[in-house]
Design a protein around this motif. Structure first.
Motif, PDB file in Angstrom:
ATOM      1  N   LEU A   1      10.833  -6.596   9.131  1.00 28.37           N
ATOM      2  CA  LEU A   1       9.431  -6.735   9.534  1.00 28.37           C
ATOM      3  C   LEU A   1       8.485  -6.205   8.456  1.00 28.37           C
ATOM      4  O   LEU A   1       7.438  -6.804   8.201  1.00 28.37           O
ATOM      5  CB  LEU A   1       9.182  -6.044  10.873  1.00 28.37           C
ATOM      6  N   LEU A   2       8.837  -5.106   7.811  1.00 29.58           N
ATOM      7  CA  LEU A   2       8.011  -4.593   6.706  1.00 29.58           C
ATOM      8  C   LEU A   2       7.945  -5.595   5.564  1.00 29.58           C
ATOM      9  O   LEU A   2       6.870  -5.847   5.006  1.00 29.58           O
ATOM     10  CB  LEU A   2       8.560  -3.258   6.190  1.00 29.58           C
ATOM     11  N   LEU A   3       9.094  -6.177   5.214  1.00 32.50           N
ATOM     12  CA  LEU A   3       9.120  -7.186   4.153  1.00 32.50           C
ATOM     13  C   LEU A   3       8.284  -8.402   4.536  1.00 32.50           C
ATOM     14  O   LEU A   3       7.551  -8.959   3.703  1.00 32.50           O
ATOM     15  CB  LEU A   3      10.564  -7.613   3.857  1.00 32.50           C
ATOM     16  N   HIS A   4       8.398  -8.818   5.776  1.00 34.90           N
ATOM     17  CA  HIS A   4       7.647  -9.974   6.263  1.00 34.90           C
ATOM     18  C   HIS A   4       6.143  -9.709   6.240  1.00 34.90           C
ATOM     19  O   HIS A   4       5.359 -10.553   5.792  1.00 34.90           O
ATOM     20  CB  HIS A   4       8.111 -10.326   7.675  1.00 34.90           C
ATOM     21  N   LEU A   5       5.732  -8.547   6.707  1.00 41.55           N
ATOM     22  CA  LEU A   5       4.303  -8.217   6.725  1.00 41.55           C
ATOM     23  C   LEU A   5       3.756  -8.104   5.310  1.00 41.55           C
ATOM     24  O   LEU A   5       2.650  -8.573   5.027  1.00 41.55           O
ATOM     25  CB  LEU A   5       4.074  -6.925   7.512  1.00 41.55           C
ATOM     26  N   GLU A   6       4.512  -7.498   4.419  1.00 43.77           N
ATOM     27  CA  GLU A   6       4.079  -7.381   3.024  1.00 43.77           C
ATOM     28  C   GLU A   6       3.924  -8.767   2.408  1.00 43.77           C
ATOM     29  O   GLU A   6       2.923  -9.063   1.739  1.00 43.77           O
ATOM     30  CB  GLU A   6       5.086  -6.531   2.237  1.00 43.77           C
ATOM     31  N   GLY A   7       4.892  -9.644   2.643  1.00 48.09           N
ATOM     32  CA  GLY A   7       4.816 -10.997   2.095  1.00 48.09           C
ATOM     33  C   GLY A   7       3.654 -11.791   2.665  1.00 48.09           C
ATOM     34  O   GLY A   7       2.950 -12.505   1.948  1.00 48.09           O
ATOM     35  N   ASN A   8       3.430 -11.651   3.968  1.00 52.12           N
ATOM     36  CA  ASN A   8       2.338 -12.373   4.620  1.00 52.12           C
ATOM     37  C   ASN A   8       0.977 -11.912   4.102  1.00 52.12           C
ATOM     38  O   ASN A   8       0.120 -12.735   3.764  1.00 52.12           O
ATOM     39  CB  ASN A   8       2.438 -12.180   6.138  1.00 52.12           C
ATOM     40  N   LEU A   9       0.771 -10.602   4.035  1.00 54.36           N
ATOM     41  CA  LEU A   9      -0.497 -10.077   3.526  1.00 54.36           C
ATOM     42  C   LEU A   9      -0.712 -10.479   2.075  1.00 54.36           C
ATOM     43  O   LEU A   9      -1.821 -10.869   1.679  1.00 54.36           O
ATOM     44  CB  LEU A   9      -0.527  -8.546   3.640  1.00 54.36           C
ATOM     45  N   ARG A  10       0.337 -10.387   1.282  1.00 50.22           N
ATOM     46  CA  ARG A  10       0.227 -10.744  -0.130  1.00 50.22           C
ATOM     47  C   ARG A  10      -0.159 -12.216  -0.276  1.00 50.22           C
ATOM     48  O   ARG A  10      -1.042 -12.567  -1.064  1.00 50.22           O
ATOM     49  CB  ARG A  10       1.558 -10.470  -0.844  1.00 50.22           C
ATOM     50  N   GLN A  11       0.468 -13.079   0.503  1.00 56.98           N
ATOM     51  CA  GLN A  11       0.200 -14.505   0.366  1.00 56.98           C
ATOM     52  C   GLN A  11      -1.184 -14.882   0.895  1.00 56.98           C
ATOM     53  O   GLN A  11      -1.923 -15.609   0.248  1.00 56.98           O
ATOM     54  CB  GLN A  11       1.277 -15.317   1.086  1.00 56.98           C
ATOM     55  N   TRP A  12      -1.531 -14.390   2.072  1.00 55.74           N
ATOM     56  CA  TRP A  12      -2.789 -14.800   2.689  1.00 55.74           C
ATOM     57  C   TRP A  12      -4.009 -14.108   2.101  1.00 55.74           C
ATOM     58  O   TRP A  12      -5.048 -14.739   1.911  1.00 55.74           O
ATOM     59  CB  TRP A  12      -2.718 -14.575   4.203  1.00 55.74           C
ATOM     60  N   VAL A  13      -3.898 -12.811   1.822  1.00 56.13           N
ATOM     61  CA  VAL A  13      -5.065 -12.072   1.330  1.00 56.13           C
ATOM     62  C   VAL A  13      -5.099 -12.030  -0.192  1.00 56.13           C
ATOM     63  O   VAL A  13      -6.089 -12.449  -0.809  1.00 56.13           O
ATOM     64  CB  VAL A  13      -5.127 -10.643   1.911  1.00 56.13           C
ATOM     65  N   LEU A  14      -4.040 -11.521  -0.803  1.00 56.23           N
ATOM     66  CA  LEU A  14      -4.076 -11.328  -2.247  1.00 56.23           C
ATOM     67  C   LEU A  14      -4.014 -12.643  -3.004  1.00 56.23           C
ATOM     68  O   LEU A  14      -4.700 -12.813  -4.013  1.00 56.23           O
ATOM     69  CB  LEU A  14      -2.964 -10.376  -2.686  1.00 56.23           C
TER      70      LEU A  14
END
Length: 169
Positions: free
Chosen positions: A51-64
């Motif tokens: 879940l941490l990996l998924h959240l990091e990937g999602n935030l990175r893709q959508w926001v960053l």
């Protein structure tokens, strides 16, 4: 001063919600061992590390990537792998760094960009959202998975976490 106080309030609140979820997750992680964080009830379930990996990937893709125009380096399938290639500490550090950077990007965003159309996930099913839509989606997504991490922590640690106001028992 923000030219649009409503848009400014939305951006400030969204940035704060990311940090609040990060704090709630940190409270949970502080109570779990490496083994507990990598535990899965079955191949169909995610571990806390997943879940941490998924959240990091999602935030990175959508926001960053989507909002801040950074390169898209997400490897979504790796977020859900059954054989973890990262430690809990590494996943936690990456998650924390990405939440902090994403929060800064959102807080500093010019409100006139909120209706700008982006395409952060060209291979996904939700194409061409506005930045406002993307922020709303990413905050909700983080909060949903925060709830899952809270539940997993309660189950794995076998105790109440007292994350909200004290209550009588």
């Amino acid at each position: 001063m923000q030219s649009d106080p409503i848009a400014g309030a939305f951006l400030a609140y969204s940035a704060r919600r990311l940090v609040l979820s990060q704090q709630q997750i940190a409270n949970c992680l502080d109570q779990l061992t490496e083994q507990q964080m990598s535990h899965r009830g079955g191949d169909h379930e995610n571990s806390v590390i997943n879940l941490l990996l998924h959240l990091e990937g999602n935030l990175r893709q959508w926001v960053l990537h989507g909002i801040d125009n950074q390169p898209d380096i997400r490897r979504r399938d790796d977020e859900f792998t059954l054989t973890l290639s990262t430690t809990a500490a590494e996943a936690r550090a990456a998650f924390n760094a990405t939440v902090e950077e994403s929060s800064r990007v959102i807080a500093a965003l010019d409100p006139v960009r909120l209706l700008e159309v982006i395409d952060p996930q060209p291979t996904g099913t939700w194409r061409n959202p506005t930045i406002l839509d993307a922020i709303y989606k990413v905050v909700g997504h983080l909060e949903m998975h925060t709830g899952q991490i809270i539940l997993l922590t309660k189950q794995l640690a076998a105790k109440d976490l007292d994350l909200t106001m004290p209550r009588k028992r």
